[in-house]
Structure formats: C-alpha cells, structure tokens
Design a protein around this motif. Structure first.
Motif, short mmCIF file in Angstrom:
data_model
loop_
_atom_site.label_atom_id
_atom_site.label_comp_id
_atom_site.label_asym_id
_atom_site.label_seq_id
_atom_site.Cartn_x
_atom_site.Cartn_y
_atom_site.Cartn_z
N ASP A 1 0.83 -1.49 -0.02
CA ASP A 1 0.17 -0.30 0.07
C ASP A 1 0.69 1.37 -0.95
OD1 ASP A 1 -2.64 -1.63 0.04
OD2 ASP A 1 -2.77 -1.01 2.43
N PHE A 2 1.55 1.28 1.39
CA PHE A 2 2.26 2.24 1.08
C PHE A 2 2.98 3.02 -0.19
CE2 PHE A 2 7.15 4.63 2.38
CZ PHE A 2 6.26 5.65 2.59
N ARG A 3 4.21 1.30 -1.03
CA ARG A 3 4.96 1.77 -1.99
C ARG A 3 4.05 2.09 -3.82
NH1 ARG A 3 5.77 -3.69 -0.77
NH2 ARG A 3 8.02 -3.23 0.80
N GLU A 4 2.31 1.91 -3.00
CA GLU A 4 1.66 1.72 -4.11
C GLU A 4 2.05 3.65 -3.97
OE1 GLU A 4 -1.33 -0.68 -5.26
OE2 GLU A 4 0.40 -1.98 -5.31
N GLY A 5 1.38 4.51 -2.95
CA GLY A 5 1.28 5.37 -2.18
C GLY A 5 -0.05 5.37 -2.30
N LYS A 6 -1.22 4.36 -1.79
CA LYS A 6 -2.13 4.07 -1.24
C LYS A 6 -2.29 4.80 0.02
CE LYS A 6 -4.88 0.31 -1.73
NZ LYS A 6 -5.01 -1.06 -2.64
N VAL A 7 -3.44 5.44 0.14
CA VAL A 7 -4.14 5.65 1.45
C VAL A 7 -5.02 5.79 1.98
CG1 VAL A 7 -5.15 8.08 2.69
CG2 VAL A 7 -3.75 8.50 0.90
N THR A 8 -4.21 4.17 3.32
CA THR A 8 -5.53 3.36 3.83
C THR A 8 -5.14 3.94 5.57
OG1 THR A 8 -3.77 2.21 5.27
CG2 THR A 8 -4.84 1.42 2.47
N LEU A 9 -6.36 3.94 6.30
CA LEU A 9 -6.60 4.74 7.50
C LEU A 9 -5.30 4.23 8.17
CD1 LEU A 9 -9.16 5.45 9.56
CD2 LEU A 9 -9.28 3.03 10.27
N PRO A 10 -4.53 2.68 7.80
CA PRO A 10 -3.81 3.28 9.40
C PRO A 10 -2.27 4.46 9.19
CG PRO A 10 -3.33 1.32 8.51
CD PRO A 10 -5.01 2.16 7.82
N LEU A 11 -2.27 4.86 7.32
CA LEU A 11 -1.58 5.80 7.10
C LEU A 11 -1.90 7.52 7.25
CD1 LEU A 11 1.45 6.45 5.23
CD2 LEU A 11 -0.96 7.45 3.42
N LEU B 1 6.55 5.16 12.51
CA LEU B 1 5.68 6.23 12.11
C LEU B 1 3.96 5.58 12.60
CD1 LEU B 1 6.71 9.06 9.91
CD2 LEU B 1 6.53 8.95 12.88
N ILE B 2 4.00 4.60 12.18
CA ILE B 2 2.32 3.92 11.93
C ILE B 2 2.17 3.34 12.92
CG2 ILE B 2 0.53 2.66 10.25
CD1 ILE B 2 1.66 3.74 8.33
N ILE B 3 3.05 2.47 13.30
CA ILE B 3 2.97 1.74 14.68
C ILE B 3 3.11 2.18 16.34
CG2 ILE B 3 4.02 -0.41 15.61
CD1 ILE B 3 4.16 -1.84 12.83
#
Lengths: 337, 337
Positions: free
Chosen positions: A243-253, A288-290
């Motif tokens: 998700d991060f590699r694709e720059g996808k914004v999800t709830l944890p981010l 940061l997310i954890i």
C-alpha cells in the motif's frame, strides 16, 4: 515491532470450520464455475482459469452458501448458482482492478494482464460479468439478481472514487470508509443477502445476513490495511508495505498523518503527494504508523466491525452454520495479530 | 471511383421515418438514461454524459421500442426501461472497446479514455453495465433480462475473437461473419427480441424480431466495412480508410486478397502482416479492393441481409411501424451507395 502486542486479546476464530461445513456445496460451486467459464474462443477459458484456479479462500461464494444453509435451507440449487455468480463478479472486478492499478501480482501469480495483455483482461472481465448474470437468470430469483446488480454498480462507483482519491492525504476517514464499504464490503453484504433471498428467507433474516456481510467485509479490509504495516508478508498473502509503495492512502496511514501533524508533514508530503518512496521511507512510515498506535487503532476498528457482524447473527437459528460464521468474523481480525 | 456505380439499384430507405414514429418514446428513454447514469462520484456522470450525449442515432434502443410497438403494445413502460438498458450496454462496450483498441475518436468527439484515462473509462463502463441490469430488474421481465445477459456474453467473446484474429490475413469469411455477428449483430438482435418479449409478444413474433435485428446488424456492419473503402468520410461518420490504417481485416479486404492471390501477396503481407501502411498504400489498397469488385460484393452481401431482415417482418401486423422497420433495413445498405 509486532502488531500483536498492540491489540487486546480477541477470540481467534478460523475459516476452516465454515470451509469444512460447506465442502460439498463448494465443490458443486467450483464445478459450476469451471463449466460456465468455457467459451469457443480459446484464450477466454485459459485466462479465466489462470485467475479462478488461483482461487484463494473463495470467501464470497462461501458466504452465499453459508447464508442459505444458516437459515435452514436444504434445497440449495439456487444458492449454488448465485454463489458461482458472486465469484464471477468478484473475478471480473479483480481483472479490471489489476488493469486499472497496473498490479503485477494477483493471488500469488503473475497478473493476467501481464500475460495476455490489458485488452484481453478487460474483455474477459466483461465476459465473466455477463456469465454471472446469465447464471442468475437461470435461478429465476430476480430479487437476488437485483441485489447483485446493485452491488456491481456500487463496487464500480467505489473503485472510481478510490481512483480519484487514493493518493489524497486530505482524505477524511468517512470518505475512506465509504470507499472500502463500496469496493469491498458491498460484495460481502450482497453475497450473504443474495444467498438468503435465493432460498426464500424472511426479511428480518435477510437484513441480518446483509448486515453480517457488510460488517465482515469492513473487518477484513481494515485488518488487511493494518497488516500492510504491522504484519508479515506471509500473513498478508502479498508483500507487506505494498500500500505504501503504491502511495495508497489507507486508515493506518491517515491516522498516523493526523497524529504526527506539524511534526512529519514534510515526510508525508514528499512520500505520498510527491510520490518519492524508498524502502527506507517505508521503514520510517511503518515506525510512525505503529509508534502512533495507528495500526492498533485500525485493528480495534476492525474488531468493532467483527463484533457487529457477530451480533447481527443473533436472529439466526443457533447451530453449526451460525457458529462457523461467528468464527469467520473473529478470524477476519485475529489473522492480523 | 464511387461504390455507387458498382451496385444494383436498391430501395433507398431511411431512418427518419422510424425516428419520427418513436419520437415520444425515445424522449422518455433519453430521460431514463440521463436519470440512471447519475452518481455521487462526480466524474461518472461527467464521463457518461460525454459519450451518451454524443448519441448518434440510438439505433439499438430504437429497435427495442419499435419491436414493442410493432407487435401492437400500447403499454411500453417495460420497453422504455429495456431500451435504456440496451443503450447502457452498448455505451459500456464502446467505452471498453475504445480502451482496447486505443481509438482516438468516438461519435465525432475525443474518446473518453483520452480525457479521463483508461482506468476511469473501464470502471465507468462497468458502472453502466451494472446500471443496465438494475434497470432490467425493475421491469421484472426476467426473460428479456436473460436475452440481454446472454448477448453481453456473446459480444465480449466476439471482441476477444476479433482481438486475436483482427490482423490475420488467413481469416476465413466464416470466422469474419462470426465475429461481426457476435460483436455487432447480436445486440441488434437482442434489442429487438427483448422489446418484443418485454411486452409479452408470442414466440413466433419474438423469433421474427430477433431475426430482423440480427440480419439488420449484419447489413449495417457490412455496409460500414464497404464504406471504409468505397465511401466518403461524411457518409461514414468517421474517416474513410480507418480500418486499413489500423490493419483491421474486414470482408472487402479479405475478398480482395483472395482475388489478387499470386499477384499482390507481397503488398498485403507488408501492409497487413508487416504493419507498414502509408497513405499511398491506402490508395493502392482502395484501388485493388474496388477494382476487384470486393466493395460491391460486400454491399451485395449487405443487401442480402437487409432483404432477409425485411422478410422476417412478414409475420408482423402491417402498419406504420413495420413499414418503418422495412425502410430502416433498406437504409442500412443504401446509405453506403
């Protein structure tokens, strides 16, 4: 750091209990799928087989079967056809999704569009979608057909919404939940609802099964989103960090961005808006997310949806099927910890 | 050289007579289309409006309405919804087709995927397809729904077949006719058949209208193929020569290749198999195709299908609607001469 240490203990649950109960029905569903994906045009069954045989857990058709059985149906011919239709709709959206996202892998295999080309993938998706509706017509269950037609429209809208907002750091949580409701949870909801409707269940039971499916779908998706930062690649079935590699914004981010406001804005802006992401960036994002508790908050939210899914089942008769569905709801979250 | 001089005189026919008769119904169909393509996701109605409003003659929904009216229906609520569904299915396939073929123009406008991207075009196509089925569910006419579901599957298969064989000089005429039957004529057939079924027409009439639609679709497609070499860009509504420029194998080309065997093999091999095509090559291909009588033979074949379409109408009650449908069949061919 492991996400497990961050979440309160929850029942573990499993998918095997349900899979075992539904084994005979699912074999019949698989046979139907194989039969109805045939075509005189040779590349069609070839491509379809590539993605269908990779299969995974077939959660969605499993829900259709389980819904029909859980309300006490013994004549499940319609439910089998509806379950196969659900898997066809799901497969069609996966084929189109992979073209849309340029994904390289699907269900542990090379994505179909990289083998047969995007054009063929789009058209075979259309073919499977059409076959889904042909199968539904055979059941004569027009209400179930309406449920799955509507779900298909909702899914497409959710995907367009995600496409236009997926890399937007200003996405609010409400819009994010709207996206995953439409893109993921809607088909879970429709799969369960159609299974109940297809065998003539009453309104109250049908609504309960729809609610179960919707909440289950949200729990699965949020746990997936958490796993992408807090889990191992094995637990996820794809590479952690995708998700991060694709720059996808999800709830944890989104949660981490909000919780580091004023402190890490430049980092998020560069990596998400600016599309510059190294493996070091991923490690930093993960920390940061954890560290801000965003993974455990996401898993908590997933747990709440799993609990809501289980609560919805209370109107159903007690028995093996209901217990197995409860266990599946727990599994949606526990597999992530 | 004009194709007109090569064909025997045929009745001219027109589409306006039918359009005039159906004017009120088609206004209702247009209103339905506009209403049902709305979505909370802003880009969806925007993109849909771009292609839907360009509209053209709306031949396929016109057939659905005409079929319902020609069998004497006065209550056409279902037919209106089925007609809108037919146009949605058609529009969805156009959106996907243009992505698949990389087409630059559609209905005289820039193709949607060049404005909004391929991803959005694919997903909005899926959305319109889903909306088509939602509309059909509202009619409760499950048999009509089955006809259009099946047609959707046939169209997708025809498109895959074309994709894999479109540049193949060894394509035989039978396979070529199979492709255009599936890709083009099937939706004409299903549109007319669904209109009849939707208002409860008997089997004999329904089969006749299906046959009319199928033959009409073949006549239109073959005349289109002929126009691409023998007509003007204005008559065609797209640039004459586009099929050749794209290296697309159609009946006029296949006939000319066969008729110049041993003499022009190197030319066809270089331009079609070898993908080297200049404007000079197009002029030469056009000369060969007209010179060998391949354009007029294609128009003759189109004429035969138009005649078969008209013959199929004989079981229908005489009247304005039947006459207008006969005139439309003649128009399919006469517009090309």
């Amino acid at each position: 750091m492991d996400a497990a240490v961050l979440t309160a203990a929850r029942p573990r649950g499993d998918v095997e209990t349900l899979a075992r109960l539904a084994k005979g029905d699912m074999a019949a569903v698989d046979a139907l799928i194989l039969d109805r994906m045939q075509s005189q045009v040779p590349v069609i069954p070839l491509l379809a087989e590539h993605i269908v045989s990779a299969g995974g857990k077939r959660l969605r058709p499993l829900l259709t079967i389980a819904a029909a059985r859980a309300v006490g149906a013994t004549e499940v011919e319609n439910a089998l056809k509806l379950a196969a239709s659900v898997e066809f709709i799901h497969t069609a959206t996966l084929l189109h999704d992979d073209v849309v996202d340029g994904s390289e892998r699907r269900r542990g295999k090379v994505a179909a569009h990289l083998i047969w080309g995007s054009a063929t993938s789009v058209l075979v998706g259309d073919f499977l979608f059409a076959r889904a509706f042909e199968l539904m017509v055979e059941t004569g269950a027009i209400r179930a057909l309406g449920i799955l037609a509507q779900a298909s429209g909702v899914i497409a809208q959710g995907e367009v919404l995600q496409l236009t907002r997926a890399h937007d750091l200003n996405l609010d949580q409400e819009t994010y939940l709207r996206i995953i409701s439409a893109k993921t949870a809607e088909l879970f909801a429709a799969a369960a609802e159609a299974g109940a409707v297809g065998v003539g269940a009453d309104e109250r039971t049908t609504a309960a099964l729809r609610s179960y499916g919707l909440n289950l779908g949200l729990a699965f998706q949020l746990a997936d989103d958490a796993l992408d930062y807090g889990g191992s690649s094995e637990a996820l079935g794809k590479n952690a960090g995708d998700d991060f590699r694709e720059g996808k914004v999800t709830l944890p981010l989104l949660l981490a961005v909000a919780r580091t406001r004023g402190r890490e804005d430049a980092f998020w802006d560069r990596t998400i808006n600016g599309n510059q992401r190294t493996e070091d960036d991923f490690r930093r994002a993960r920390e940061l997310i954890i560290g801000t508790g965003a993974v455990s908050a996401t898993l908590d939210a997933a747990g709440d949806y799993a609990d809501a899914a289980k609560a919805a089942l209370k109107v159903l008769p007690r028995g093996d099927w209901r217990s197995a569905l409860e266990s599946l709801a727990d599994f949606a979250v526990s597999r992530a910890s």
